[in-house]
Design an enzyme around this catalytic site. Structure first.
Site, mmCIF file in Angstrom:
data_model
loop_
_atom_site.group_PDB
_atom_site.id
_atom_site.type_symbol
_atom_site.label_atom_id
_atom_site.label_comp_id
_atom_site.label_asym_id
_atom_site.label_seq_id
_atom_site.Cartn_x
_atom_site.Cartn_y
_atom_site.Cartn_z
ATOM 1 N N ARG A 64 0.736 -1.105 -0.159
ATOM 2 C CA ARG A 64 0.113 0.044 -0.232
ATOM 3 C C ARG A 64 0.717 1.217 0.140
ATOM 4 O O ARG A 64 0.585 2.246 -0.577
ATOM 5 C CB ARG A 64 -0.942 0.001 1.420
ATOM 6 C CG ARG A 64 -1.957 1.063 1.180
ATOM 7 C CD ARG A 64 -2.980 0.596 2.290
ATOM 8 N NE ARG A 64 -3.988 1.921 2.415
ATOM 9 C CZ ARG A 64 -4.028 2.709 3.525
ATOM 10 N NH1 ARG A 64 -3.185 2.551 4.580
ATOM 11 N NH2 ARG A 64 -5.082 3.710 3.444
ATOM 12 N N HIS A 68 0.374 4.420 -2.516
ATOM 13 C CA HIS A 68 0.156 5.668 -2.070
ATOM 14 C C HIS A 68 1.155 6.643 -2.399
ATOM 15 O O HIS A 68 1.279 7.889 -2.471
ATOM 16 C CB HIS A 68 -0.163 5.861 -0.755
ATOM 17 C CG HIS A 68 -1.605 5.183 -0.235
ATOM 18 N ND1 HIS A 68 -2.187 5.646 1.014
ATOM 19 C CD2 HIS A 68 -2.262 4.417 -0.678
ATOM 20 C CE1 HIS A 68 -3.396 4.910 1.145
ATOM 21 N NE2 HIS A 68 -3.664 4.545 -0.059
ATOM 22 N N ASP A 76 8.448 8.601 -6.001
ATOM 23 C CA ASP A 76 9.448 9.350 -5.534
ATOM 24 C C ASP A 76 9.788 9.494 -4.115
ATOM 25 O O ASP A 76 10.654 10.422 -3.414
ATOM 26 C CB ASP A 76 9.453 10.846 -6.081
ATOM 27 C CG ASP A 76 8.288 11.572 -5.206
ATOM 28 O OD1 ASP A 76 7.468 10.937 -4.486
ATOM 29 O OD2 ASP A 76 7.653 12.882 -5.650
ATOM 30 N N SER A 78 8.154 10.407 -1.631
ATOM 31 C CA SER A 78 7.714 11.780 -1.009
ATOM 32 C C SER A 78 6.955 11.461 0.182
ATOM 33 O O SER A 78 6.718 11.835 1.135
ATOM 34 C CB SER A 78 6.971 12.621 -1.880
ATOM 35 O OG SER A 78 5.637 11.851 -2.438
ATOM 36 N N ASN A 97 -3.613 8.820 4.697
ATOM 37 C CA ASN A 97 -2.447 8.244 5.151
ATOM 38 C C ASN A 97 -2.558 8.341 6.730
ATOM 39 O O ASN A 97 -2.115 7.395 7.455
ATOM 40 C CB ASN A 97 -1.163 8.812 4.895
ATOM 41 C CG ASN A 97 -1.201 8.607 2.977
ATOM 42 O OD1 ASN A 97 -1.466 7.492 2.788
ATOM 43 N ND2 ASN A 97 -0.721 9.640 2.401
ATOM 44 N N HIS A 196 -6.115 -5.725 -2.605
ATOM 45 C CA HIS A 196 -7.203 -5.952 -1.409
ATOM 46 C C HIS A 196 -7.493 -7.405 -1.068
ATOM 47 O O HIS A 196 -8.343 -7.814 -0.442
ATOM 48 C CB HIS A 196 -8.377 -5.085 -1.673
ATOM 49 C CG HIS A 196 -8.303 -3.635 -1.258
ATOM 50 N ND1 HIS A 196 -9.070 -2.764 -1.771
ATOM 51 C CD2 HIS A 196 -7.249 -3.073 -0.970
ATOM 52 C CE1 HIS A 196 -8.761 -1.462 -1.595
ATOM 53 N NE2 HIS A 196 -7.462 -1.739 -1.093
#
Length: 332
Positions: A64, A68, A76, A78, A97, A196
């Site tokens: 996950r 995300h 990247d 981030s 998140n 999932h």
């Protein structure tokens, strides 16, 4: 490795089918670290295997994280940046998140192990991609040659995380649009939703389906009645929204195609899961049926879609940096 089809045959099929991707992709390469960190894949896998001994959820959680990360400014890393220094708004604190995304400590452990072997070489973005593949494989799913060569961002984008990551309560049309915005098609949407097949979801992400769906005062009519009763007991109307529920109760921590079989019987946990099958006239219905009846095709499609997702706007060449600590920009 658990597997419901002959693993060696399946892996060979996937590798063969995806060979043209490796040859045609000019930015990323499956052999990027062949000389500079040849053991990186096994290092990543070993750390995850250690983590699995005390956390059976970790494979789903790491997969996950890659998802995300890639949907916000590309793949990247981030997502991994803490809120400190020049990072005034961390993606970790974005709605999709916050108190939900997990596994950051294992990513740090992987980074430490990789740095001990190959200092300053492997990006955190590539670690996320490698961790996702290792996690899926360790849970009984397909393997694929991960394309590598990403570099790490110097910025985070919390507002982008709030707007770009698909929400579990959105319509299929909205989710499809978010996938399309990053270059992923309907097959990618259905295949990647198959992640999932393992992991958990908190009550707060789906309890609107149980009592007051779309403001009707009634449950979501697409929910299997027996499944609905079970979920209402686990997630009472004014209960604890953080209670965990298995995304795929039939094979909780195993990566297989049971997720799609659940959709055929109206037992998809999240609204966005069930809508793949229950939205009248949708192109997703035939794909769900196909994956429910053919695990090998699902595995092949999932591997391809993970490669497609991993190629969303990577930083390469002299862009970004190779972070020494995934949680912060170098020098901060």
């Amino acid at each position: 490795m658990l597997c419901y089809t002959p693993c060696s045959l399946l892996k060979g099929t996937i590798f063969l089918a995806l060979t043209f991707i490796y040859q045609s992709n000019a930015q990323l390469s499956s052999t990027f670290y062949s000389n500079t960190c040849p053991n990186v894949s096994s290092i990543v896998s070993n750390v995850i295997q250690q983590a699995l001994q005390s956390d059976t959820r970790i494979t789903a959680s790491l997969t996950r994280l890659h998802f995300h990360d890639c949907f916000v400014n590309g793949c990247d890393a981030s997502l991994l940046l803490d809120q400190s220094g020049n990072i005034t708004q961390s993606e970790k604190n974005a709605t999709p998140n916050n108190n939900s995304a997990r596994g950051f400590g294992v990513v740090d452990s992987i980074k430490t192990a990789v740095e001990n072997s190959c200092p300053g070489v492997v990006s955190c973005a590539d670690i996320l991609a490698l961790a996702a593949e290792a996690s899926v494989s360790l849970a009984g799913g397909p393997s694929w040659n991960v394309l590598l060569g990403r570099r790490d961002s110097l910025i985070a984008n919390q507002s982008g995380a709030n707007s770009s990551i698909p929400s579990p309560t959105e319509s299929l049309a909205n989710i499809t649009a978010k996938f399309s915005a990053v270059g992923l098609n309907t097959t990618d949407l259905v295949a990647l939703s198959g992640a999932h097949t393992f992991g958990r979801a908190q009550c707060r992400f789906f309890n609107q389906r149980l009592f007051n769906f779309s403001g009707t005062g009634s449950p979501d009519p697409t929910l299997n009645s027996t499944f609905l009763s079970t979920l209402q007991q686990k997630c009472p109307q004014n209960g604890n929204g953080t209670t965990l529920n298995n995304l795929d109760p039939s094979s909780i921590d195993t990566f297989d195609n049971n997720y799609y079989a659940n959709l055929l019987t109206n037992q998809g946990l999240l609204q966005t899961d069930q809508e793949l099958f229950s939205t009248n006239g949708s192109a997703t219905i035939s794909i769900v049926n196909n994956f429910a009846n053919n695990q090998t095709e699902f595995f092949q499609a999932f591997a391809q879609s993970m490669i497609n997702m991993g190629n969303i706007n990577p930083l390469t060449g002299n862009q970004g940096e190779i972070r020494s600590d995934c949680k912060k920009v170098n020098g901060s």
